[in-house]
Design an enzyme around this catalytic site. Structure first.
Site, PDB file in Angstrom:
ATOM      1  N   SER A 140       3.573  16.966   9.233  1.00 20.91           N
ATOM      2  CA  SER A 140       3.198  17.374  10.757  1.00 20.91           C
ATOM      3  C   SER A 140       1.732  17.331  10.867  1.00 20.91           C
ATOM      4  CB  SER A 140       3.860  18.643  11.022  1.00 20.91           C
ATOM      5  OG  SER A 140       3.227  19.141  12.214  1.00 20.91           O
ATOM      6  N   TYR A 153       4.870  27.993   9.244  1.00 20.60           N
ATOM      7  CA  TYR A 153       5.113  26.470   9.297  1.00 20.60           C
ATOM      8  C   TYR A 153       4.005  25.475   8.945  1.00 20.60           C
ATOM      9  CZ  TYR A 153       6.432  22.088  11.899  1.00 20.60           C
ATOM     10  OH  TYR A 153       6.805  20.922  12.147  1.00 20.60           O
TER      11      TYR A 153
END
Length: 248
Positions: A140, A153
């Site tokens: 990501s 995350y």
């Protein structure tokens, strides 16, 4: 000549589902795998209805034994694995670091990082047996820069990139290729659900994206398809942002 075999781990929805459909257009066999077997069965049937070759498998990426069992089944049924898209991960919550409970931290790492390790750990021996194979891990843009209130995350997605780069060095001389992609804001099903509740936030995010729009899942699918089937083998150990210029 046997069809190449590709595994899409996390194929039940979103980028994984779209990538499996894209791979299904080629002369290959696609294994659609996720925790939700019903969704994978439906996906495999759709690929076959379009003239492709596919099957569904169920596994839990956070469970090393479950991953190993799936890979054993692939080895028994096909004897090979030409490529894999490890598309696992989820945001567990949003809070400043000191407010993140320890169990949320552990879950975030299990879902977003340890799951990728378990998959690679089981995939690599089968690829080594053939002397070739490609693995694409889904990280990501949160793995390229910090994200406020999402340190768990972000840390896990940074970890996916480090895992990919290190593995690429381990096996570069043995015919294996490892790369990662770093999607920005992609219009998945979950994205659409969140956006409906926070339209002003997403309007601002779109304005901040140089491309002036959010990414489409098909763009992810085409990038992964290229990396797995067509990209030069000299592209190895890299992370490819696909984010409309947000990290430029």
């Amino acid at each position: 000549m046997e069809k190449p075999v590709y595994l899409v781990a996390g194929a039940s929805s979103g980028m994984g589902r779209m990538t499996a459909r894209q791979l299904g257009k080629s002369d290959s066999h696609v294994i659609c795998a996720a925790r939700r077997l019903d969704a994978c069965d439906e996906l495999a049937d759709a690929i076959k209805a379009d003239g492709g070759s596919a099957q569904a498998m169920q596994f839990d990426g956070t469970d090393a034994a479950s991953v190993a069992a799936m890979m054993d089944a692939i080895a028994d049924q096909h004897g090979r694995l030409d490529g894999a898209f490890n598309n696992l991960g989820d945001t567990i919550g949003s809070a400043p670091l000191h407010e993140i409970p320890a169990d949320q931290w552990n879950t975030a790492l299990a879902v977003n990082l340890s799951s990728v390790f378990h998959l690679m750990h089981a995939q690599i021996p089968l690829m080594l047996r053939a002397g070739k194979g490609r693995i694409i891990n889904n990280s990501s843009t949160a793995g390229l820069k910090g994200i406020a209130s999402m340190s768990d995350y972000s840390a896990a997605k940074w970890g996916v990139i480090g895992l990919t780069k290190s593995a690429a060095l381990d096996y570069a001389g043995q015919g294996l290729i490892m790369n990662a992609i770093a999607p920005g804001i992609i219009a998945t099903e979950k994205f659409e659900q969140i956006k409906a509740n926070m339209p002003e936030v997403f309007d601002k995010l779109r304005e901040e994206t140089p491309a002036g729009r959010f990414g489409d899942m098909q763009e992810i699918a085409e990038l992964v398809d290229w990396l797995l089937r067509s990209a030069p083998g000299y592209i190895n150990g890299q992370v490819l942002p696909i984010d409309g210029g947000r990290t430029a």
